[in-house]
Design an enzyme around this catalytic site. Structure first.
Site, PDB file in Angstrom:
ATOM      1  N   HIS A 288       0.322 -23.513 -43.663  1.00 21.14           N
ATOM      2  CA  HIS A 288      -0.629 -22.508 -43.186  1.00 21.14           C
ATOM      3  C   HIS A 288      -2.065 -23.016 -43.206  1.00 21.14           C
ATOM      4  O   HIS A 288      -2.956 -22.387 -42.623  1.00 21.14           O
ATOM      5  CB  HIS A 288      -0.496 -21.209 -43.995  1.00 21.14           C
ATOM      6  CG  HIS A 288      -1.104 -21.241 -45.361  1.00 21.14           C
ATOM      7  ND1 HIS A 288      -0.358 -21.422 -46.511  1.00 21.14           N
ATOM      8  CD2 HIS A 288      -2.386 -21.109 -45.771  1.00 21.14           C
ATOM      9  CE1 HIS A 288      -1.156 -21.395 -47.565  1.00 21.14           C
ATOM     10  NE2 HIS A 288      -2.386 -21.209 -47.144  1.00 21.14           N
TER      11      HIS A 288
ATOM     12  N   ASP B 127       9.956 -13.472 -42.811  1.00 16.54           N
ATOM     13  CA  ASP B 127      11.012 -13.633 -43.798  1.00 16.54           C
ATOM     14  C   ASP B 127      11.366 -15.091 -44.038  1.00 16.54           C
ATOM     15  O   ASP B 127      11.597 -15.509 -45.156  1.00 16.54           O
ATOM     16  CB  ASP B 127      12.270 -12.881 -43.331  1.00 16.54           C
ATOM     17  CG  ASP B 127      12.042 -11.381 -43.329  1.00 16.54           C
ATOM     18  OD1 ASP B 127      10.931 -10.971 -43.688  1.00 16.54           O
ATOM     19  OD2 ASP B 127      12.975 -10.646 -42.978  1.00 16.54           O
TER      20      ASP B 127
ATOM     21  N   SER C 263      -4.638 -23.271 -52.140  1.00 15.12           N
ATOM     22  CA  SER C 263      -3.432 -23.356 -51.311  1.00 15.12           C
ATOM     23  C   SER C 263      -3.181 -24.789 -50.875  1.00 15.12           C
ATOM     24  O   SER C 263      -4.106 -25.498 -50.484  1.00 15.12           O
ATOM     25  CB  SER C 263      -3.586 -22.480 -50.062  1.00 15.12           C
ATOM     26  OG  SER C 263      -3.757 -21.141 -50.410  1.00 15.12           O
TER      27      SER C 263
END
Length: 372
Positions: A164, A229, A305
């Site tokens: 991400h 998911d 992150s």
């Protein structure tokens, strides 16, 4: 005398148990190899960098999710490569030696083990203020990504980070164009001498030197759904630098079961956004796990992150204690459960399949990637 003998035997047993739990185990690793590569149109870099990943699927949701089929796994592990000039390719993969029954057995074992959720308490992070420690292993393996994330050196030219940090699930983020990796600069030398050691331990704004990223790779499991998911399970990426960094790096390893983690703890260092310029170290307990994720209580802020989650265990083969990266810190996961927002800290586990893929990205062959 009998009492002393008994104590000695007990101590030996305790030592054996500790060493047994804290020892790297040989793990069978399947083969993930490229089958066909296709040229894609150039990237547009229209995504927005979002260091807070959100997901509608929490711990219970992941544990109830249906197991992926063999076809699903091949799809999720297929990957996209982004080059420095913005061109892209997509590579289909095949899997050899993966046993579906192993995944089912692992699922049943983990679903049977539940732990009470622990609430976050005091901030347990430590800023590495002394400059001399920034250049010592393992802290020296932590790097800053120009998109605002952190990463970990895992070879002479490769950095492991979160997907991400460069891709929002639909598009590459704007900062991924001509992306760079930042390394702490050594302290300056004045008049042929090192800067005064007293000054070197005082807080000061960090300075970095940067190396351009030659190409990056992310799995389709992330591109398929961002933090949906399935996407959260594949939030990892490898960045290849244009030139070697000439610094120590940390090898990757398959994530052990939670009960085999030394003290059930993990460690990682990153560049938290609320402490600009600081490298922040923390360690914490792992609360729970799924096959693909570790749920833990490490205090962290956006910017951390992509940090490599590591542990230290005994390597019987080389007869040394060895640290290995066994996960990637994805960040805070806000889960909407029955209308109530719940906060989780999540790291992506390096499973045998992910180890095979990441290792192939690093080494360029699967022969050297059979022992996790």
């Amino acid at each position: 005398m009998v009492a002393l003998s008994t104590i000695f035997i007990l101590l030996c047993c305790v030592k054996y148990v500790i060493m047994h739990k804290a020892e790297w185990q040989k793990t069978y690793v399947p083969v993930v190899y490229p089958k066909a590569t296709f040229q894609l149109h150039n990237a547009h870099f229209e995504g927005k960098t979002n260091l807070k990943v959100t997901s509608p699927c929490g711990l219970d949701c992941h544990k109830r999710a249906p197991l992926p089929t063999y076809g699903n796994l091949k799809e999720y592990l297929s990957y996209e490569t982004l080059f420095l000039n913005g061109s892209r390719t997509f590579t289909d993969v095949d899997i050899y030696g993966f046993i579906d029954a192993d995944l089912r057995n692992e699922r049943n074992r983990r679903n049977g083990a539940r732990t009470k959720r622990q609430i976050f308490g005091l901030d347990s992070r430590f800023s590495i203020m002394a400059r001399k420690f920034l250049f010592l292993y393992p802290f020296s393996t932590s790097v800053k990504i120009s998109t605002g994330c952190s990463g970990t050196l895992v070879s002479e030219k490769h950095v492991l980070t979160a997907a991400h940090c460069i891709h929002d699930g639909k598009n590459y983020v704007k900062g991924a164009h001509r992306m760079k990796v930042g390394f702490f600069k050594p302290e300056r030398r004045e008049m042929g001498r090192a800067v005064n050691q007293i000054n070197s331990i005082l807080p000061e704004k960090a300075k970095f030197h940067w190396i351009r990223v030659k190409r990056s790779r992310i799995p389709k499991g992330w591109i398929k759904g961002s933090a949906s998911d399935i996407g959260m399970d594949y939030d990892y990426a490898i960045l290849e630098l244009k030139r070697p960094h000439k610094k120590p790096f940390m090898k990757i390893g398959v994530t052990p079961h939670r009960e085999r983690l030394p003290g059930s703890r993990i460690h990682f260092s990153g560049f938290d956004s609320d402490r600009p310029g600081d490298l922040v170290y923390r360690f914490c307990l792992v609360k729970d796990e799924t096959y693909d994720l570790l749920y833990q209580q490490c205090d962290a802020q956006p910017g951390a992150s992509g940090s490599g989650v590591y542990i230290r265990m005994w390597n019987r083969k080389i007869r040394k204690w060895e640290r290995k990266v066994v996960g990637i810190f994805s960040g805070h996961q806000w889960v909407d459960k029955d209308g109530i927002q719940q906060d989780y800290n999540v790291a992506v586990r390096i499973t045998p399949l992910k180890y095979a893929q990441i290792c192939f990205w690093i080494k360029g062959n699967y022969v050297d990637c059979r022992d996790g």
